[in-house]
Design a protein around this motif. Structure first.
Motif, PDB file in Angstrom:
ATOM      1  N   GLN A  12       0.827  -1.199   0.000  1.00  0.00           N
ATOM      2  CA  GLN A  12       0.000   0.000   0.000  1.00  0.00           C
ATOM      3  C   GLN A  12       0.866   1.255   0.000  1.00  0.00           C
ATOM      4  O   GLN A  12       2.002   1.239   0.472  1.00  0.00           O
ATOM      5  CB  GLN A  12      -0.914   0.011   1.221  1.00  0.00           C
ATOM      6  CG  GLN A  12      -2.035  -1.013   1.180  1.00  0.00           C
ATOM      7  CD  GLN A  12      -2.824  -1.045   2.476  1.00  0.00           C
ATOM      8  OE1 GLN A  12      -2.544  -0.290   3.411  1.00  0.00           O
ATOM      9  NE2 GLN A  12      -3.815  -1.918   2.542  1.00  0.00           N
ATOM     10  N   GLU A  13       0.306   2.358  -0.507  1.00  0.00           N
ATOM     11  CA  GLU A  13       1.016   3.622  -0.475  1.00  0.00           C
ATOM     12  C   GLU A  13       1.158   4.095   0.968  1.00  0.00           C
ATOM     13  O   GLU A  13       0.287   3.863   1.811  1.00  0.00           O
ATOM     14  CB  GLU A  13       0.261   4.684  -1.287  1.00  0.00           C
ATOM     15  CG  GLU A  13       0.317   4.459  -2.792  1.00  0.00           C
ATOM     16  CD  GLU A  13       1.723   4.580  -3.348  1.00  0.00           C
ATOM     17  OE1 GLU A  13       2.491   5.437  -2.845  1.00  0.00           O
ATOM     18  OE2 GLU A  13       2.067   3.811  -4.254  1.00  0.00           O
ATOM     19  N   ASP A  15       0.877   6.266   4.078  1.00  0.00           N
ATOM     20  CA  ASP A  15      -0.064   7.285   4.550  1.00  0.00           C
ATOM     21  C   ASP A  15       0.693   8.589   4.801  1.00  0.00           C
ATOM     22  O   ASP A  15       1.679   8.619   5.545  1.00  0.00           O
ATOM     23  CB  ASP A  15      -0.715   6.796   5.840  1.00  0.00           C
ATOM     24  CG  ASP A  15      -1.829   7.722   6.329  1.00  0.00           C
ATOM     25  OD1 ASP A  15      -1.903   8.877   5.855  1.00  0.00           O
ATOM     26  OD2 ASP A  15      -2.609   7.283   7.190  1.00  0.00           O
ATOM     27  N   SER A  16       0.233   9.675   4.185  1.00  0.00           N
ATOM     28  CA  SER A  16       0.931  10.962   4.304  1.00  0.00           C
ATOM     29  C   SER A  16       0.998  11.460   5.744  1.00  0.00           C
ATOM     30  O   SER A  16       1.902  12.224   6.104  1.00  0.00           O
ATOM     31  CB  SER A  16       0.264  12.018   3.419  1.00  0.00           C
ATOM     32  OG  SER A  16      -1.070  12.250   3.833  1.00  0.00           O
ATOM     33  N   SER A  17       0.055  11.034   6.598  1.00  0.00           N
ATOM     34  CA  SER A  17       0.067  11.484   7.990  1.00  0.00           C
ATOM     35  C   SER A  17       1.243  10.919   8.767  1.00  0.00           C
ATOM     36  O   SER A  17       1.595  11.425   9.841  1.00  0.00           O
ATOM     37  CB  SER A  17      -1.240  11.087   8.685  1.00  0.00           C
ATOM     38  OG  SER A  17      -1.353   9.681   8.785  1.00  0.00           O
ATOM     39  N   ARG A  18       1.879   9.873   8.229  1.00  0.00           N
ATOM     40  CA  ARG A  18       3.035   9.260   8.898  1.00  0.00           C
ATOM     41  C   ARG A  18       4.348   9.907   8.470  1.00  0.00           C
ATOM     42  O   ARG A  18       5.379   9.674   9.089  1.00  0.00           O
ATOM     43  CB  ARG A  18       3.081   7.761   8.590  1.00  0.00           C
ATOM     44  CG  ARG A  18       1.903   6.966   9.146  1.00  0.00           C
ATOM     45  CD  ARG A  18       1.950   5.529   8.666  1.00  0.00           C
ATOM     46  NE  ARG A  18       3.221   4.912   9.019  1.00  0.00           N
ATOM     47  CZ  ARG A  18       3.724   3.850   8.386  1.00  0.00           C
ATOM     48  NH1 ARG A  18       3.078   3.316   7.356  1.00  0.00           N
ATOM     49  NH2 ARG A  18       4.882   3.338   8.769  1.00  0.00           N
ATOM     50  N   THR A  40       4.682  -0.285  13.247  1.00  0.00           N
ATOM     51  CA  THR A  40       4.218  -0.855  11.988  1.00  0.00           C
ATOM     52  C   THR A  40       4.662  -2.306  11.848  1.00  0.00           C
ATOM     53  O   THR A  40       3.898  -3.171  11.396  1.00  0.00           O
ATOM     54  CB  THR A  40       4.736  -0.024  10.800  1.00  0.00           C
ATOM     55  OG1 THR A  40       4.274   1.320  10.927  1.00  0.00           O
ATOM     56  CG2 THR A  40       4.246  -0.606   9.472  1.00  0.00           C
ATOM     57  N   GLN A 132       5.490   0.600   3.396  1.00  0.00           N
ATOM     58  CA  GLN A 132       5.050   0.875   4.754  1.00  0.00           C
ATOM     59  C   GLN A 132       6.197   1.209   5.703  1.00  0.00           C
ATOM     60  O   GLN A 132       5.986   1.700   6.809  1.00  0.00           O
ATOM     61  CB  GLN A 132       4.242  -0.306   5.300  1.00  0.00           C
ATOM     62  CG  GLN A 132       2.939  -0.541   4.567  1.00  0.00           C
ATOM     63  CD  GLN A 132       2.100   0.727   4.487  1.00  0.00           C
ATOM     64  OE1 GLN A 132       1.769   1.319   5.511  1.00  0.00           O
ATOM     65  NE2 GLN A 132       1.759   1.158   3.286  1.00  0.00           N
ATOM     66  N   ASN A 148      -0.301  16.761   4.990  1.00  0.00           N
ATOM     67  CA  ASN A 148      -1.135  17.401   3.977  1.00  0.00           C
ATOM     68  C   ASN A 148      -0.508  18.646   3.365  1.00  0.00           C
ATOM     69  O   ASN A 148      -1.200  19.473   2.779  1.00  0.00           O
ATOM     70  CB  ASN A 148      -2.505  17.767   4.556  1.00  0.00           C
ATOM     71  CG  ASN A 148      -3.277  16.548   5.002  1.00  0.00           C
ATOM     72  OD1 ASN A 148      -3.253  15.506   4.343  1.00  0.00           O
ATOM     73  ND2 ASN A 148      -3.975  16.653   6.124  1.00  0.00           N
TER      74      ASN A 148
END
Length: 239
Positions: A12-13, A15-18, A40, A132, A148
């Motif tokens: 999976q791509e 997550d930008s929040s990480r 993770t 990940q 963001n």
């Protein structure tokens, strides 16, 4: 080795929040934090199904910066083992990391540098397992975002077509994308140095570059006595 669900998560791509960013040496670095990597791994592989060990921890340099702080650098090699659910199979990964400790006392600087080196090596070893664990952050074709907000572009000045130069200066109006991973030279940024790309070579610039030779040599640079510069050839295919 991995089941279908684990493979789907690994691919999976990120997550930008990480994704976190920080500025070092007039550049912006994108990264994921050490505790994030461990959490993770626990979620994907399961508690008890993975582990890491420190193969090597070495003190490589010691300097004093303009604020009279101790600046100490460490190198670490960390090995990661991931087991299948029934522990009948295992994968091993190993990588090197660097850490720099900056503090008023040598003890605090040593502690910070050693911890940072181990965390850096762990993260670099884990990234071989996919997105990940931050592997996609090394893909220069992707525009990663953190919290963001668009990641600032990191750029370096290029020189005329000669492999070595004199009087290297840094262009702070950077508008050429770098062709290497600047995170590898964070230890140099912390002691007030910069790294400039010039015609297939990396050149160290800044004050007292010879006095800081131990830190520079630890990053793989060589001294050119004729031009009085520290240089390192870019790896083929790095651009």
């Amino acid at each position: 080795m991995f089941d279908k669900k684990q493979l789907e998560i690994l691919n999976q791509e990120l997550d930008s929040s990480r994704i976190k960013t920080r500025d070092k040496g007039n550049i912006s670095l994108s990264y994921i934090e050490g505790h994030d990597v461990i959490e993770t791994a626990n979620k994907i592989f399961g508690f008890g199904n993975w582990s890491y060990s420190i193969s090597k921890l070495e003190h490589v340099s010691q300097e004093q910066n303009q604020n009279q702080n101790q600046v100490i650098c460490y190198k670490a090699i960390v090995q990661v083992l991931v087991h299948s659910e029934n522990h009948t199979q295992e994968l091993s990964r190993e990588d090197v990391g660097f850490g720099t400790g900056v503090a008023k006392t040598q003890a605090d600087a040593h502690e910070g540098a050693a911890k940072e080196a181990v965390t850096d090596a762990l993260k670099r070893a884990m990234r071989s397992f996919g997105n990940q664990f931050g592997n996609s952050l090394y893909d220069k074709t992707k525009n990663h975002q953190a919290n963001n907000e668009s990641k600032p572009t990191t750029n370096y000045r290029q020189s005329s077509p000669t492999p070595t130069v004199t009087n290297v200066t840094t262009n702070h109006n950077r508008n050429i994308k770098q062709s290497y991973d600047p995170y590898e030279y964070e230890s140099l940024f912390k002691i007030g140095l910069d790294v400039v790309e010039q015609n297939g070579f990396l050149i160290v610039s800044g004050d007292d570059i010879f006095a800081k030779k131990d830190s520079i040599k630890a990053c793989g640079f060589r001294w050119d006595g004729k031009t009085k510069t520290w240089y390192k050839q870019l790896e083929e295919g790095a651009a």
